[in-house]
Design an enzyme around this catalytic site. Sequence first.
Site: not given
Ligand code: NAD
Ligand code: ZN
Length: 268
Positions: A168, A124, A234, A106-107, A132
Amino acid sequence: MLNKEGNTGKIERIARMLVKSRNTVVFTGSGISAESGVPTFRGRDGLWKKYNPEKVASISGFKKNPDDFWEFARELVIKSEAEPNPAHYALAELEKEGVLKAVITQNIDMLHQRAGSRKVYELHGSLEYVDCLECGEKYRWEEIEECLRLGEGQTGSNQSEGPVCDNCSSKMLKPRIVFFGELLPSDVVAKADQATRECDLFIVVGSSLGVYPAADLPWLAKSHGARMVLINTEPSEQDHLFDVAVYGKAGEILPEVVSGYRRMKKGI
Ligand code: NAD
Ligand code: ZN
């Protein structure tokens, strides 16, 4: 099926599940990048305590005021100067070993690829390209990041403003990430769905499992008979789906899982 066994026992069990697996898929959320200094959204110190997601991460908010998004983006990825951490490297190792067939993430931070993972499905999107919306000019993230860091310049900005299109002068510069209110990329979703249906072991790392439709994938894996593992600091919103749930930092647990896996494969 959660029980009271300690983390060491659980890590051994996960390593054994990997040895037995023919096809493992890992699903990651922002928690895997937390130890790289990238803040999560929802967890205890999540960014949603500080920013309003409607304002900074929805497509309607972006079109109203892209500067709010860019201020948030600075905090999310630029200030942290993120590098992959041992959890990202451990997954790249498992892919080289041949057992891990795909990472579904999801990152948007591209840290899996930078750690050496090859098959990565970014549900995502990612920050790699910025478009642009007015004239269609395409930028690479590095160009945009550079001006955000400098705080000024031709495509530049000051600390509270986002970048401007060189071609632009529009401020509608949007990275190819999925904002709230937008659809997930259908080709990526189809591949992620297929990988999830085909795997026999599905490991979730660092996700609250509260963001849909991405969070439907664990259920899909389970309903196709995969063994299920969760590694999170958690409890998630779907802990009942997992055979093993180990609570702790991904950057500590995943390298131990990989060394357990290697030890068992060698029969030590
Ligand atoms: P979330 O923020 O909902 O949850 C993150 C989870 O990770 C929490 O449950 C937390 O307990 C756990 N966590 C925190 N530190 C940890 C560690 N060191 N080891 C293991 N687990 C740990 O994130 P999500 O469920 O991924 O959803 C949020 C949305 O936000 C996603 O769609 C994502 O696209 C986006 N997002 C991306 C980034 C990134 O690209 N790094 C950062 C923030 C949010
Ligand atoms: Zn432009």
